[in-house]
Design an enzyme around this catalytic site. Structure first.
Site, mmCIF file in Angstrom:
data_model
loop_
_atom_site.group_PDB
_atom_site.id
_atom_site.type_symbol
_atom_site.label_atom_id
_atom_site.label_comp_id
_atom_site.label_asym_id
_atom_site.label_seq_id
_atom_site.Cartn_x
_atom_site.Cartn_y
_atom_site.Cartn_z
ATOM 1 N N HIS A 34 0.806 -1.222 0.000
ATOM 2 C CA HIS A 34 0.000 0.000 0.000
ATOM 3 C C HIS A 34 0.839 1.272 0.000
ATOM 4 O O HIS A 34 0.304 2.379 -0.014
ATOM 5 C CB HIS A 34 -0.936 -0.023 1.223
ATOM 6 C CG HIS A 34 -2.136 0.846 1.118
ATOM 7 N ND1 HIS A 34 -2.313 1.978 1.887
ATOM 8 C CD2 HIS A 34 -3.236 0.753 0.323
ATOM 9 C CE1 HIS A 34 -3.462 2.540 1.586
ATOM 10 N NE2 HIS A 34 -4.040 1.824 0.641
ATOM 11 N N LYS A 92 2.851 4.430 -1.099
ATOM 12 C CA LYS A 92 2.633 5.314 -2.250
ATOM 13 C C LYS A 92 3.684 6.426 -2.250
ATOM 14 O O LYS A 92 3.539 7.442 -1.560
ATOM 15 C CB LYS A 92 1.227 5.930 -2.190
ATOM 16 C CG LYS A 92 0.087 4.916 -2.201
ATOM 17 C CD LYS A 92 -1.237 5.595 -1.905
ATOM 18 C CE LYS A 92 -2.410 4.650 -2.057
ATOM 19 N NZ LYS A 92 -2.361 3.502 -1.135
ATOM 20 N N HIS A 146 -9.958 11.281 -0.433
ATOM 21 C CA HIS A 146 -9.231 10.016 -0.406
ATOM 22 C C HIS A 146 -7.926 10.144 0.383
ATOM 23 O O HIS A 146 -7.214 9.175 0.579
ATOM 24 C CB HIS A 146 -8.944 9.577 -1.850
ATOM 25 C CG HIS A 146 -8.419 8.182 -1.989
ATOM 26 N ND1 HIS A 146 -7.072 7.906 -2.048
ATOM 27 C CD2 HIS A 146 -9.046 6.988 -2.080
ATOM 28 C CE1 HIS A 146 -6.891 6.605 -2.188
ATOM 29 N NE2 HIS A 146 -8.069 6.011 -2.202
ATOM 30 N N LYS A 192 -5.107 10.564 3.353
ATOM 31 C CA LYS A 192 -4.893 9.952 4.661
ATOM 32 C C LYS A 192 -4.036 10.898 5.493
ATOM 33 O O LYS A 192 -2.916 11.228 5.111
ATOM 34 C CB LYS A 192 -4.187 8.594 4.541
ATOM 35 C CG LYS A 192 -5.018 7.557 3.774
ATOM 36 C CD LYS A 192 -4.432 7.371 2.413
ATOM 37 C CE LYS A 192 -5.118 6.216 1.693
ATOM 38 N NZ LYS A 192 -5.940 6.640 0.571
#
Length: 400
Positions: free
Chosen positions: A104, A106, A340, A342
């Protein structure tokens, strides 16, 4: 000959640009802006990582001579022309439990002639997450200096370890030689899936335990400066946390307690006895979890995009342990769109004017930040599902 002039020498946070909305150049940044160099130098080499990578879309922004490394959980639109392209290297990092563990992380590492561009993303490398959803990026440029041989400060070492964890090729890591990381404006926190070759590693270097170390070093929470495993009962709640993400998992009060202590710089796994209601009553855990409602998803101006990218299982929400009272309404900056990104904001003191901020790939879930489990010997260890990476900023001053 173009002069070398890094565009983001001190680091910057930007919101990604969205189709059909006003995009201020000082507040937003699109993929083309990230990949283009103000000195007009082409990309020489680059690393891109995400959960999803749309190769055809991404490579359309990059010159044909650049050497590209891709690390993802899922590759889409690889295209017949790319499968045999020798400039592209695809990497699949180790997943000890492939049925539920995921890649996950990025990030981007973009090497130009005169500098390295480091980018932390909250979105995947697919078109819809860069055009119809609100995401954010952190971007910083680091100058190359041939007189430096791997400047081993904390940031460069953390980055090198993070690249090694996700199985980045050795040559990508070696290219960090000769890059001056002395101006790094953030600290790195990562997570890695538990198991496999990591069974004997120090898992306290990841997730919420790594976050606790970073916050402790800030010395921002003077009120709890002397609290340790010997006197954890003296802990005094001193922060308000605001957390957001695109996914929510099996969160419960026990896990919120661990995260709340970490946000103060206290590593729960180092405590002699587990922290329970008698020491830290649940009503004192001051955390707001911002998440979209089903109505917001249904009314999104971009049709069904939210149903794929905003995720929570109904069984988790309706669990008796789920802290529903901690949920707060998430108001997007652009009406009828979905967030979206975080992030975690930690605001300290009575006025809540100072604190720290996290931005990266970690959703506010145990799978990302880790869950502490107490073994038979009363020793606590963290368990992770995901590869993750984000950055933490200290000395943040909040103006609202």
């Amino acid at each position: 000959m173009h002069a070398c002039k890094p565009e983001f020498p001190n680091g910057a946070i930007r919101r990604t640009q969205m189709r059909g909305t006003r995009n201020s150049s000082s507040e937003t940044l699109g993929l083309s802006g990230i990949l283009s160099d103000s000195s007009a130098h082409p990309i020489e080499c680059a690393l891109f990582t995400a959960y999803y990578i749309d190769e055809e879309w991404l490579l359309s922004y990059i010159n044909s001579r650049a050497k590209i490394t891709l690390i993802a959980h899922n590759y889409v639109n690889t295209g017949s022309g790319h499968s045999s392209d020798k400039r592209i290297t695809r990497v699949f990092p180790e997943l000890p439990r492939e049925d539920f563990q995921i890649m996950h992380t990025k990030i981007m590492l973009i090497y130009y002639r005169c500098h390295l561009r480091f980018v932390v993303l909250t979105g995947n490398l697919v078109k819809e997450e860069w055009t119809v959803m609100q995401n954010a990026v952190f971007i910083q440029d680091f100058k190359k200096d041939d007189s430096i041989f791997f400047p081993a400060n904390e940031f460069s070492k953390s980055l090198a370890y993070a690249l090694h964890d996700i199985s980045a090729p050795a040559e990508i890591i070696a290219m960090m030689n000769g890059v001056d990381f002395s101006m790094a404006s953030a600290r790195i926190v990562t997570s890695v899936p538990t198991g496999g070759s990591r069974k004997q590693r120090n898992m306290d270097e990841y997730g919420m335990e790594r976050l606790a170390t970073i916050v402790r070093d800030m010395e921002i929470d003077k009120q709890n400066a002397g609290v340790s495993k010997q006197n954890i009962a003296e802990f005094v709640p001193n922060a308000r946390l605001y957390c957001t993400g695109s996914s929510l998992g099996p969160v419960d009060n026990r896990w919120l307690c661990d995260m709340y202590l970490s946000a103060h710089g206290i590593n729960h796994s180092h405590c002699k006895h587990p922290v329970g209601p008698a020491i830290l009553p649940w009503e004192l855990i001051d955390i707001g979890i911002a998440f979209h409602t089903q109505t917001q998803v249904d009314k999104c101006r971009y049709s069904d995009v939210g149903k794929e990218h905003i995720y929570m299982k109904s069984k988790d929400y309706f669990s008796s342990d789920f802290p529903k009272n901690s949920l707060v309404y998430l108001q997007p900056q652009v009406a009828k769109t979905l967030v979206h990104a975080k992030a975690i904001l930690a605001r300290f003191g009575e006025q809540q004017r100072k604190g720290w901020m996290y931005l990266g790939s970690h959703n506010f879930t145990p799978a990302a930040w880790g869950r502490l489990s107490v073994g038979r010997d009363s020793r606590s260890d963290s368990y992770f599902n995901n590869y993750e990476l984000g950055v933490v900023f200290d000395d943040v001053v909040f103006i609202w």
